[in-house]
Each structure stands twice: as structure tokens, then as C-alpha cells.
Enzyme design. Sequence first.
Site, PDB file in Angstrom:
ATOM      1  N   ASP A 309       0.834  -1.207   0.000  1.00  0.00           N
ATOM      2  CA  ASP A 309       0.000   0.000   0.000  1.00  0.00           C
ATOM      3  C   ASP A 309       0.874   1.265   0.000  1.00  0.00           C
ATOM      4  OD1 ASP A 309      -2.060   1.791   0.374  1.00  0.00           O
ATOM      5  OD2 ASP A 309      -2.840   0.856   2.190  1.00  0.00           O
ATOM      6  N   GLY A 348      -5.069   3.369  -7.972  1.00  0.00           N
ATOM      7  CA  GLY A 348      -5.247   3.567  -9.410  1.00  0.00           C
ATOM      8  C   GLY A 348      -4.392   4.683  -9.989  1.00  0.00           C
ATOM      9  N   ASP A 369     -10.400   4.223  -1.271  1.00  0.00           N
ATOM     10  CA  ASP A 369     -10.984   3.174  -0.431  1.00  0.00           C
ATOM     11  C   ASP A 369     -12.504   3.110  -0.580  1.00  0.00           C
ATOM     12  OD1 ASP A 369      -8.414   3.153   0.425  1.00  0.00           O
ATOM     13  OD2 ASP A 369      -8.897   3.091   2.552  1.00  0.00           O
TER      14      ASP A 369
HETATM   15  C1  GLA Z   1      -5.343   2.357   2.857  1.00  0.00           C
HETATM   16  C2  GLA Z   1      -5.872   1.222   1.995  1.00  0.00           C
HETATM   17  C3  GLA Z   1      -6.887   0.432   2.796  1.00  0.00           C
HETATM   18  C4  GLA Z   1      -6.230  -0.107   4.053  1.00  0.00           C
HETATM   19  C5  GLA Z   1      -5.620   1.023   4.854  1.00  0.00           C
HETATM   20  C6  GLA Z   1      -4.768   0.506   5.995  1.00  0.00           C
HETATM   21  O1  GLA Z   1      -6.346   3.277   3.179  1.00  0.00           O
HETATM   22  O2  GLA Z   1      -6.433   1.721   0.815  1.00  0.00           O
HETATM   23  O3  GLA Z   1      -7.413  -0.636   2.016  1.00  0.00           O
HETATM   24  O4  GLA Z   1      -5.250  -1.053   3.690  1.00  0.00           O
HETATM   25  O5  GLA Z   1      -4.785   1.840   4.058  1.00  0.00           O
HETATM   26  O6  GLA Z   1      -4.209   1.528   6.761  1.00  0.00           O
END
Ligand code: GLA
Length: 543
Positions: A309, A348, A369
Site C-alpha cells: 500500500d 489507481g 478506499d
Molecule cells: C489504505 C488502503 C486500505 C487499508 C488502509 C490501511 O487506506 O487503501 O485498504 O489497507 O490503508 O491503513
Amino acid sequence: MRTGFGHFVAILLAALAFIAPALVTAAVPDVTGTWVARINSPLGEMEFVFRLRSDANGGLGGSVNSLFGDAPILEGRINGNDIEFSIDMDLFGNIQRRAIKGRIVGDELQIESAGLMPTPPPGMVMPGGPPAAPGAGAGPPPFAKLLPGTLTARRGTPTPSYRAGPVDYKALPKVELPALKALPANKLARTPPMGWNSWNKFRTGIDDKTVRGIADALVESGMRDAGYIYVNIDDGWQGTRDGNGVLQPNPNFPDMKALADYVHSKGLKLGIYSSPGPRTCGGFEGSYGHEEIDARTWAGWGIDYLKYDWCSAGRVWKDQDMRAVYQRMGEAIRATGRPMVYSLCQYGRASVQSWGPLVGGNLWRTTFDIFDNWPSMTGNVNAQEALAASAAPGHWNDPDMLEIGNGGMTAAEYRTHFSLWAIAAAPLIAGNDVRALDADTRDILLNKEVIAVNQDRLGKQGRRVAQQGEIDIWLRKLSGGAHALAVVNRGNVEAEVATKWADLGLPANLSARDLWLHRDLGRLADGYQGRVAAHGVVLLRLK
Ligand code: GLA
């Protein structure tokens, strides 16, 4: 010559000169230390952490941990009891400067939450839903209503204490990025990955016991046998690095290898989470500069899936560097020799669909998200439309994990959610507490006919092929010359629909099966006609 009055003035001035510095000092309160605001909002319980460093001249430094990670304090000033500073808030790779105001009142630090609210970038649905349509009346966006106007922080210790401290970004050692090349495919994820992930339900409140319980429940509920085999631990498992730089789990995960063995013994696979930045989005230790050693650690535990991430990486690198950054971890995983599904999570950005497969990626997030509401869910899946051609066996567009069973949408909306993820060949990663499935959630997540659409071996992502008023029609080509057709009602009332096969480029006389009613509809000569519930779906398999 001094008069009596002159003497008086002189004495007064001398006294003032003596006490003035003391007055000035008193005017700048020493706020150095850690301040924590705990709030309970519709988003859940959360903490804002202000690590402050003040000086006698009214200067203020430190860092703020807010909804969007840890950010250094910039341009901080204390004036009397008033506090002002800025932070560069990292909103999924969009860095926004926000001005924040607050004041010291007794033993409280009161911060106006408006400054901690980012401006959502176009296309992003914040928790609480999208802003009201223009002209619908002024007022704070729904997101702002989820936080109290003023956050009250007190001196204290943040929980959990496993979050890593703030980063001095100027002093970070440089990480060399590899020259771009195409990594060979790892041959995993020939159909969209299926499983479970801790984030949507548990956020960072996740532990060994819960993960074991979820693994048990996946088996008992029949979900494993329906295909949900990855048990993915998201953010919040990390502790600190030992003297050799090996990242240890925090005490909520006493023995990761034992946990992996347990999950494997159930016929399931275990996934883990990290960031290419020094910190994850939740403020835990990331893999920056430790890519190889972390990949080896995970392989040693028996990890089968990595979600990687972007998070704080946006404070170190630019979007142009993303491909090399993700390639670096792709190479590190490869070098371990252990097969791991590689899930890219960078919302993306940087046209990831064009290079995701080349860095070894099996899936890549395409949006911000997901939140457990209709506008967020439909916004995310609608954004898949333009990317359909990039999905194929081995690598998939990921509109984010499922919210089914988390309570924010109706059963009809969750059926639409599942149907659209099936049509869009999206990973089916459940995000609810599968230890407590209610009847609707069970019926949806275990609908094998819908899962079969999602897992169709042709691996062609479906598309939204027509819109009639508030009706969206999605079509997916399946193996053996079949099609899946989803008719979605975006409206707030039940709607009558009539589709014509010819308009959709389909031949006449198709035999149709309703995949939610589990009923054959016989041969439909030239189209489907029926009623669709508000925010509901009719999902057909056509042959
Ligand atoms: C981001 C990701 C989420 C999750 C959080 C964890 O927001 O997009 O899916 O993994 O981090 O902190």
C-alpha cells in the site's frame, strides 16, 4: 535631576525590565509532549495524536497523526494560548496543505477539526457519502459531520503503542530504485483472488485470535469450499525491527509462523500487508529500505499474499517512480522463491493498469478506499468501466474489498455489490466478520452461481453496455459462449425494465437463468422484461 515622580517611573521601568521576560515566558505555554484526542464517531473509535515541540519564542514543531497518517508540523506558531500550524496531508497520494488552528484551554489542547478535513479529490466519495448536489444548500460536507467541530486532546499515550513514531523525512537514507524491466508472471490468480481481509471490519484492531477464528469460520460456513481461500491480515500487525532489521509482529501476533501453519492446516492461505514507504497508512512500520529482508521474513513465515500500500511513499517518491518502487518489491518476492499473490494498492494512480502486470502484480486497486455506503460502492465499480481491457487471467482490476455484511447497506444493495464485483471480474475479498454471518450475508457471499460468474475461466471483465434513465445494464462474456447480464436500478423506487437482446448485440432466443432467484426463466425470445428493486439488481446467465 530626578523628581519623586521620576524616581517612581524609573523604579517602575526597572521592575518591568526585570519581570517582562517572565511575562513573555508565561505568554508562551510549553506544549511540548504528546497530546491525544480520542473520539467516537460514526467512522468508529479513533485517535488523533499531536506530538508537539514548542520553544520560548512561540515556535512550534512536531507531528500530527490524523485520519490520513502521520505528517510533520510546518509553519507552527503559538501566540498566547492560540496555536496555528500546517500539515501536508497525504490523501491517497494527493498531498494537500491544510492550515490547522487550535488553542490551549487549561490542560486541554482544542483543535478545530475543519483543518483536519481534506478536500476530496474528484471522484472520491468520502465516508458519509458525497457532498450535496450544487444548490442543495450550503453546510459542511457529510464527511465533516462525522467529526466533532473541536477535537479535545489531553496529554497522554496513544493506543496501540505499536504504531511507529513519526519519520524525519529529510534524514531518510536513500533507497535505490531498479531499472525498469518486465518481470515474468508468477502464474497465480488465474481467476480473481477470493478470500477475506481484516481492514473493512476491524481496521487496525486485529489479532491472532481473531484471524484464527475467521479461518475456522471460513471453513465452517462453507466459504472456503466456495473459493474464499486467502485470509489476509491488513494494517496493524506490525511491531518494531530487531537489531538485524527484521520486522517483528506486535504482541497481538505472538507467532506469525504458527499462525500461518494453523491457517494452512485449514486448507487456507495467509496474506499480509505493508507499504513501500517508511510508514503504512495506519502509521505502522513500512518496508522502506527493507524490501528484501521483509520479503524473506514473510516467505519464512509462510505468507502467500502481499498487499503493498503506497501510503507514506508519496512523501518520498513521485507518481513517476511508482512502477520502479513496486518492481523493487516484486523482485524481492520473486527472489524468495515463495509464490505470493502480489496486490498493488496505490488507488489507481499513474495508470497502474498499464504496468501492474510488468512488476509482477496480480491485482491493483483502481480507486480510493471503499466505504460501506451505496455512492462509494457504485462509484468504485463504475470506475472499472474504462479499465476493462486491462484485466485478464493473472492480473485484475481491484475496485476494493467487499463491504457485504458490515451493515451500512441494505440486502438489495449488497446483492448489487456482489453482482457488480462478479461482472467486473473483481477480487472477492470479504471484509466482514465471517464468524457472525446473518442469513442475508450468507446467501450473498455463498451464492455459488454468482461466484461462478466472477471466477469464469475466460477472465474477461464485463462492462456497462447501456443506461436507460436510472437503469444500468452490465454485460460480461463468459466461457462456452454464455453471458452474464446485470440490470441495476440506481433509482430509489422499484422500476420496470425492458431490455432488447438486439440492442445489446446478443442473438435472439436466449435461455436465461436468474442467479439470485436460482430459477430458470426458459427461453427469452428478444429480451428480458421485469421489475428491479430500488438499488437492486437482476442478474442473469444467458446462453
Ligand atoms: C489504505 C488502503 C486500505 C487499508 C488502509 C490501511 O487506506 O487503501 O485498504 O489497507 O490503508 O491503513
